[in-house]
Each structure stands twice: as C-alpha cells, then as structure tokens.
Design a protein around this motif. Structure first.
Motif, PDB file in Angstrom:
ATOM      1  N   THR A  42       6.477  12.337   3.527  1.00 28.98           N
ATOM      2  CA  THR A  42       6.617  12.805   4.897  1.00 28.98           C
ATOM      3  C   THR A  42       5.412  12.307   5.703  1.00 28.98           C
ATOM      4  O   THR A  42       4.615  11.517   5.195  1.00 28.98           O
ATOM      5  N   PHE A  43       5.262  12.768   6.951  1.00 29.14           N
ATOM      6  CA  PHE A  43       4.337  12.096   7.865  1.00 29.14           C
ATOM      7  C   PHE A  43       3.585  13.072   8.757  1.00 29.14           C
ATOM      8  O   PHE A  43       4.083  14.141   9.080  1.00 29.14           O
TER       9      PHE A  43
ATOM     10  N   THR B 104       0.838  -1.201   0.000  1.00 30.04           N
ATOM     11  CA  THR B 104       0.000   0.000   0.000  1.00 30.04           C
ATOM     12  C   THR B 104       0.871   1.248   0.000  1.00 30.04           C
ATOM     13  O   THR B 104       0.599   2.214  -0.730  1.00 30.04           O
ATOM     14  N   LEU B 105       1.923   1.251   0.810  1.00 29.43           N
ATOM     15  CA  LEU B 105       2.833   2.389   0.850  1.00 29.43           C
ATOM     16  C   LEU B 105       3.525   2.589  -0.491  1.00 29.43           C
ATOM     17  O   LEU B 105       3.664   3.725  -0.969  1.00 29.43           O
ATOM     18  N   ARG B 106       3.963   1.506  -1.109  1.00 29.70           N
ATOM     19  CA  ARG B 106       4.644   1.612  -2.403  1.00 29.70           C
ATOM     20  C   ARG B 106       3.704   2.175  -3.467  1.00 29.70           C
ATOM     21  O   ARG B 106       4.092   3.046  -4.261  1.00 29.70           O
ATOM     22  N   ALA B 107       2.474   1.694  -3.486  1.00 28.32           N
ATOM     23  CA  ALA B 107       1.505   2.205  -4.461  1.00 28.32           C
ATOM     24  C   ALA B 107       1.209   3.679  -4.206  1.00 28.32           C
ATOM     25  O   ALA B 107       1.104   4.478  -5.143  1.00 28.32           O
ATOM     26  N   PHE B 108       1.088   4.040  -2.935  1.00 30.93           N
ATOM     27  CA  PHE B 108       0.836   5.439  -2.583  1.00 30.93           C
ATOM     28  C   PHE B 108       1.990   6.331  -3.017  1.00 30.93           C
ATOM     29  O   PHE B 108       1.775   7.452  -3.515  1.00 30.93           O
ATOM     30  N   ALA B 109       3.211   5.859  -2.853  1.00 28.98           N
ATOM     31  CA  ALA B 109       4.393   6.678  -3.131  1.00 28.98           C
ATOM     32  C   ALA B 109       4.596   6.948  -4.616  1.00 28.98           C
ATOM     33  O   ALA B 109       5.284   7.921  -4.979  1.00 28.98           O
ATOM     34  N   ARG B 110       4.001   6.124  -5.486  1.00 28.73           N
ATOM     35  CA  ARG B 110       4.165   6.360  -6.913  1.00 28.73           C
ATOM     36  C   ARG B 110       3.560   7.714  -7.277  1.00 28.73           C
ATOM     37  O   ARG B 110       2.415   8.006  -6.957  1.00 28.73           O
ATOM     38  N   GLY B 111       4.339   8.518  -7.957  1.00 31.09           N
ATOM     39  CA  GLY B 111       3.871   9.850  -8.337  1.00 31.09           C
ATOM     40  C   GLY B 111       4.196  10.926  -7.315  1.00 31.09           C
ATOM     41  O   GLY B 111       3.931  12.108  -7.562  1.00 31.09           O
TER      42      GLY B 111
ATOM     43  N   THR C 223       9.496   0.979  10.566  1.00 32.81           N
ATOM     44  CA  THR C 223      10.796   1.462  10.114  1.00 32.81           C
ATOM     45  C   THR C 223      11.286   0.691   8.892  1.00 32.81           C
ATOM     46  O   THR C 223      11.843   1.276   7.953  1.00 32.81           O
ATOM     47  N   GLU C 224      11.068  -0.621   8.891  1.00 31.98           N
ATOM     48  CA  GLU C 224      11.562  -1.428   7.766  1.00 31.98           C
ATOM     49  C   GLU C 224      10.849  -1.070   6.463  1.00 31.98           C
ATOM     50  O   GLU C 224      11.429  -1.172   5.373  1.00 31.98           O
ATOM     51  N   HIS C 225       9.585  -0.623   6.547  1.00 30.00           N
ATOM     52  CA  HIS C 225       8.870  -0.198   5.336  1.00 30.00           C
ATOM     53  C   HIS C 225       9.483   1.082   4.772  1.00 30.00           C
ATOM     54  O   HIS C 225       9.572   1.251   3.543  1.00 30.00           O
ATOM     55  N   LEU C 226       9.891   1.968   5.647  1.00 29.92           N
ATOM     56  CA  LEU C 226      10.502   3.216   5.185  1.00 29.92           C
ATOM     57  C   LEU C 226      11.851   2.934   4.527  1.00 29.92           C
ATOM     58  O   LEU C 226      12.213   3.573   3.526  1.00 29.92           O
TER      59      LEU C 226
ATOM     60  N   LEU D  83      11.093   1.827   1.037  1.00 31.87           N
ATOM     61  CA  LEU D  83      10.781   2.952   0.146  1.00 31.87           C
ATOM     62  C   LEU D  83      12.056   3.662  -0.294  1.00 31.87           C
ATOM     63  O   LEU D  83      12.206   4.030  -1.464  1.00 31.87           O
ATOM     64  N   GLU D  84      12.975   3.870   0.654  1.00 31.81           N
ATOM     65  CA  GLU D  84      14.242   4.504   0.285  1.00 31.81           C
ATOM     66  C   GLU D  84      15.003   3.644  -0.726  1.00 31.81           C
ATOM     67  O   GLU D  84      15.606   4.174  -1.671  1.00 31.81           O
ATOM     68  N   ALA D  85      14.980   2.327  -0.544  1.00 28.82           N
ATOM     69  CA  ALA D  85      15.653   1.428  -1.484  1.00 28.82           C
ATOM     70  C   ALA D  85      15.018   1.505  -2.870  1.00 28.82           C
ATOM     71  O   ALA D  85      15.696   1.278  -3.885  1.00 28.82           O
TER      72      ALA D  85
END
Length: 379
Positions: free
Chosen positions: A69-70, A57-64, A77-80, A83-85
């Motif tokens: 930020t939060f 869900t986070l990856r799909a949200f981050a597209r575009g 933490t591991e999800h963040l 995303l950085e990777a």
C-alpha cells in the motif's frame, strides 16, 4: 503465530501514523523510504532506502510483504501493474490508483459515472486555455498539471491569457477547470475492503490557507443532513465504481447554489481524516490497515459532538518541544501528533486534535495550540 507484513511505499507522516495504527494488532510494517530521516523511517524497524520510481527496487522491496500500500500516489502505474503480474497484492490497485495520479483520467472517469464535477477539459496551450475560459463565461479559470501536484503545487489561478503560460512549461498535459463559486470545501472520507465492505466517516469542513489544509472541522458545521448524505453516498459510489481498496478521500466544493462538486481524489489516509485519530471510534489509519488486509472494518462514528484538527506548520520557532509545557497545561485534553520532521517555514510538521460539545471552544483550543507550537502566539 504468524502476522502479515504490510509494505508501505513512502516514508512520510502518513506511513508513520498507519504503522502506529497497526501496532495494537501486531501487524508488521516494512517501509520503502527516500531517506533514513523520513518520518516513518524513524519509527519503523524494517526500512528499505530506495527510489520508488525504480521497478527492480520495488520488486526487491515487495519480497516478503503480504500486501503493498502507499502513503503517496506517485509510484508509476506501469510498475504497479508489474507487481500485480508478479502475484503481489497491491491495494489500492493500479486501475484504481491511476484516478488519483492523473487528474485528466479522474475527470474522464467521473464524467462516465455521472459524478458532479466543475466544467473542465484538457487544453493544449495558452490559446486553448483562453478558448476554454470563453466556454465557461470568461476568466478567471483554474489550470492544473494532470500529474504531480499536491498542497497547491501544480495548480494555477489564471486571471488573464498571459497568466496561462506558466502551467505549460512543465511539459505535461494541462487540465482546465471553471472557477467554482463555492462557500466552503468539504471532504467525504470512506474506507472500502477487497470484498466490498465499506464505511463512511462524517463529512468534514476543510479550511485551506494558501493551498494547504489548515483546519478540519468534524462534522462540517451547518451542513444539512441531505447534502451530507449525498456526499457520503457519492464517495461510496466512486469507491465502488473505481474499485478502490483502502481509504478514499473525496475533496468537494459546496457551491453557493447548494450543490456539491468533486474537486480531487486521494487514495490513502488523508489530512482531512487526521481528526479520526482521537475523534472517531476507529481511525482512518486503523481502517486502512484493516482494509488492505481484508479484515472487518471498524466503527467510523465520532466519539464527541465536535472534533477539530489544526495542522502545525513550521515557523521561525524551531524548539516545539519547549512549547509542550504550556500547551498541555493550558488544555489537558489536547492531543498532539508530531511527525519527527525538521522545522521549516510553512512545512507540515504535525497536527493537534481537540474535541468537545462547544464548537467555538473546540476550535479556539485547536487554533491556540497550533499557533503556540508554531510560535505565532506566546501566551
């Protein structure tokens, strides 16, 4: 002309007010919200409804999005790191944010950099909590779950060994801290950009009621210039050492013997900085937007001698709009900020800001407006 898209995880009032600060700059916002009824979801046009704890869900949200930020610190933490990777800028990054997510990690790192803190350690069980109490001079002590607490949740004032049992039922590590003898709580708010520019707001007094911020006074009255400077310098040093990008609130105790000790850290816009919306040249929200986009930061200086923020908590009077007539007529300078939340007893549903040259007057105006909106005063 292309403007960047800021993706903000969390749909609460902090996201709502950060979005508002980006509007004059033409900055586009995308919100990951739990429900369509959340505070920011009501006003932002690009809203994704989903679970921030789910990586896909986070990856799909981050597209575009140009940056993430939060408005809260609860994303794993591991999800963040994932995303950085993926090449997505995350601000603040996981290596910084973990210090606001995990109180045990925070205390260990603050010890490493020599930041003043209450005596503390991780405790294994109620008996170990009792041993810690002996180490610091006896009960009472403070016990905190290392993750998940806010607004007094996850925090216990422990007077006896029997009181120490409840914190361990959550099944997460527990941090024990000495009960600090303090005269008041302070907050040092700073904002730092990726290239290292930073600004510091005046140190404020934060008045807590039942573990929830009730009133913030800017600047903290009677705080000597030396201690105020020490608090600002400490916050700036913590931000640099931890690699914070964006807004950092360092909540502090002013002790009875004239020291400051770090209580908590928040790496997002913070309740102790809401006064800046109307009381500073550049608000915490506007500077957070600038920081995460690596734009030059704005002037943090106050506009008035005193600014007071009072939280509006829900009570038994749900029709707060009907109270506007009195509040606005009573105080034409009053600034009301409501969050679009359903009114529930004890829930933060908004805040008011007042400002001026006479602290007693400014404080009374803020208190009257907040109480009238809540319905606890009627004239």
């Amino acid at each position: 002309m292309t403007f960047p898209v800021v993706g903000m995880v969390g749909g609460g009032q902090l996201a709502r007010m950060t979005h508002e600060a980006g509007i004059p700059l033409g900055i586009k916002f995308k919100i990951l919200s739990d429900t369509p009824q959340d505070s920011a979801a009501q006003v932002v046009s690009d809203v994704v409804i989903g679970d921030y704890r789910d990586l896909e869900t986070l990856r799909a949200f981050a597209r575009g999005c140009d940056v993430i930020t939060f408005d809260h610190e609860h994303v794993p933490t591991e999800h963040l790191r994932a995303l950085e990777a993926d090449g997505i800028p995350v601000r603040p990054g996981p290596d910084a944010l973990v210090h606001a997510q995990d109180k045990g990690v925070m205390r260990a790192r603050l010890d490493e950099i020599g930041a003043p803190s209450p005596r503390h350690r991780i405790v294994r069980d109620p008996a170990d909590a009792g041993a810690f109490a002996d180490e610091v001079g006896g009960f009472p002590i403070i016990l905190k779950t290392v993750r998940g607490g806010y607004d007094g949740k996850g925090v216990w004032f422990v007077r006896t060994p029997q009181d120490a049992e409840a914190p361990f039922k959550a099944g997460v590590p527990v941090l024990a801290e000495e009960k600090v003898a303090y005269v008041r709580e302070l907050a040092a708010n700073i904002v730092r950009s990726p290239h290292g520019q930073a600004v510091a707001y005046p140190v404020v007094e934060s008045v807590q009621v039942d573990g929830v911020c009730d009133t913030v006074i800017a600047p903290a009255p009677g705080l000597c210039e030396e201690l105020a400077g020490e608090a600002q310098s400490l916050a700036l040093r913590i931000a640099t050492e931890l690699g914070v990008t964006g807004h950092l609130a360092v909540e502090l105790f002013e002790t009875t013997d004239g020291r400051i000790l770090v209580n908590e850290l928040a790496m997002r816009p913070h309740n102790s900085g809401h006064w800046t919306q109307d009381g500073a040249v550049t608000s915490q929200f506007a500077n957070h937007v600038r920081a995460v986009l690596d734009l030059p930061l704005g002037d943090p200086r106050p506009r008035a001698r005193w600014t007071v923020m009072a939280n509006v908590l829900g009570g038994d009077y749900p029709d707060m709009y009907a109270a506007y007539l009195h509040c606005m007529a009573h105080d034409p300078q009053l600034k009301i900020h409501m969050y679009g939340k359903d009114v529930k007893p004890g829930r933060k549903v908004g805040h008011v800001n007042t400002y001026g040259d006479d602290l007693d007057d400014v404080r009374e105006r803020a208190r009257h407006a907040a109480d009238y909106l809540r319905g606890t005063v009627t004239e």
